[in-house]
Design a protein around this motif. Structure first.
Motif, PDB file in Angstrom:
ATOM      1  N   MET A   1       0.826  -1.204   0.000  1.00 26.61           N
ATOM      2  CA  MET A   1       0.000   0.000   0.000  1.00 26.61           C
ATOM      3  C   MET A   1       0.863   1.259   0.000  1.00 26.61           C
ATOM      4  N   PHE A   2       2.013   1.197   0.695  1.00 25.63           N
ATOM      5  CA  PHE A   2       2.848   2.382   0.848  1.00 25.63           C
ATOM      6  C   PHE A   2       3.881   2.554  -0.254  1.00 25.63           C
ATOM      7  N   GLU A   3       4.229   1.486  -0.955  1.00 29.65           N
ATOM      8  CA  GLU A   3       5.244   1.601  -2.003  1.00 29.65           C
ATOM      9  C   GLU A   3       4.623   2.180  -3.268  1.00 29.65           C
ATOM     10  N   LYS A   4       4.962   3.438  -3.533  1.00 32.51           N
ATOM     11  CA  LYS A   4       4.376   4.144  -4.666  1.00 32.51           C
ATOM     12  C   LYS A   4       5.465   4.862  -5.451  1.00 32.51           C
ATOM     13  N   THR A   5       5.125   5.234  -6.676  1.00 32.80           N
ATOM     14  CA  THR A   5       6.038   5.988  -7.527  1.00 32.80           C
ATOM     15  C   THR A   5       5.427   7.360  -7.796  1.00 32.80           C
ATOM     16  N   PHE A   6       6.249   8.400  -7.638  1.00 33.54           N
ATOM     17  CA  PHE A   6       5.785   9.769  -7.846  1.00 33.54           C
ATOM     18  C   PHE A   6       6.639  10.456  -8.904  1.00 33.54           C
ATOM     19  N   ILE A   7       6.017  11.387  -9.625  1.00 34.60           N
ATOM     20  CA  ILE A   7       6.697  12.136 -10.674  1.00 34.60           C
ATOM     21  C   ILE A   7       6.730  13.611 -10.303  1.00 34.60           C
TER      22      ILE A   7
END
Length: 301
Positions: A61-67
């Motif tokens: 849930m917490f592992e995300k990719t941001f730009i």
């Protein structure tokens, strides 16, 4: 005369380059689920296998990719768009809101302001406010992030009161403190509560964050709400969550329009925080009432 014209042409070209300069940085977010569970005291009734399963789910849930797309004065930061995984629903988006995330975050360091659009309980909000001021302590320590040499800086920051990762179980209290707290509760009307959590949970008011910035990219931007260093921030660690840059592209032929979001009911950050806390308190009272035999109720914003 020719020298003057040459100077003007050079000035115009440099000014044009400064305006056109643009870059993209990709950040990976990782949260220490073990640290989170420690903050909430763990659960003695679950087995190690169950705890491992919970940590794995939280990790996903917490592992995300941001730009982060940026130019000399402004940036936009948002989660990478992906197809919803099976089982993703409004609860997932609600959890994102409760983690202080969601929406498109716009920062303008020239105007010292930010704007972010968020959805909360199916209602759109546009938060507009002044950029937070960080008292950065810069040191000479360096490390490599990819091919870039980065310098270390730290700051003590106020935590987001709408992000549940900034809460923890209260520590042991002696009888004197318990008696004082009970008197305070008895003297305050229950409708004036401001904490959407229960009485055994408290907010971590401040955190020391560590940032690593790159002077080779001389802009004072960074991921999420962070900014204000003499170089792009490539890593931020608040003790629980790490945002680490995994890719940088400068002056790509494909330009991204960097502009502030405009949709949603306009509010300040303080107003939005109060709306979230009030709604969470209503939910706590509603579900608490149902468990206690009451009916509860639902109110709008």
């Amino acid at each position: 005369m020719k020298k003057i014209l040459l100077f003007l042409a050079l000035f115009v070209s440099l000014n044009f380059f400064a305006q056109e300069f643009q870059g993209t940085a990709v950040y990976e977010s990782k949260t220490s689920t073990a640290e989170l569970m420690k903050n909430f005291g763990g659960n003695r009734e679950i087995t190690p296998e169950m705890q491992k399963n919970i940590e794995e789910r939280m990790k996903k849930m917490f592992e995300k990719t941001f730009i982060l797309n940026f130019n000399k004065s402004a940036s936009i930061y948002k989660e990478e768009e992906k197809l919803d995984a099976p089982g993703t629903n409004n609860n997932g988006r609600m959890m994102m809101s409760m983690m202080g995330g969601g929406g498109t975050q716009y920062k303008n360091v020239k105007e010292k302001m930010y704007a972010v659009d968020k959805e909360f309980f199916s209602k759109e909000f546009l938060i507009k406010d002044s950029l937070p001021k960080y008292q950065w302590q810069m040191v000479s320590e360096t490390k490599k992030i990819g091919e870039y040499t980065c310098f270390k800086a730290t700051a003590v920051v106020a935590t987001d009161p709408t992000d549940f990762r900034n809460f923890r179980m209260r520590g042991p209290r002696n009888e004197e403190n318990k008696e004082k707290e009970q008197k305070q509760k008895d003297s305050v009307n229950g409708t004036k509560k401001t904490n959407f959590m229960n009485d055994d949970i408290e907010q971590i008011k401040e955190k020391t964050i560590t940032a690593w910035y790159c002077p080779e990219i001389p802009i004072n931007q960074g991921p999420d709400k962070y900014w204000g260093l003499p170089g792009l921030i490539l890593e931020v660690n608040d003790g629980t969550t790490v945002l680490l840059c995994s890719k940088i592209v400068l002056n790509s032929k494909e330009k991204v329009e960097i502009k502030a979001p405009t949709k949603g009911k306009e509010v300040t950050q303080k107003e939005y925080d109060e709306i979230v806390k009030k709604k969470m308190e209503e939910m706590r009272e509603m579900y608490g009432g149902q468990r206690g035999g009451g009916t509860g109720g639902r109110r709008g914003f």
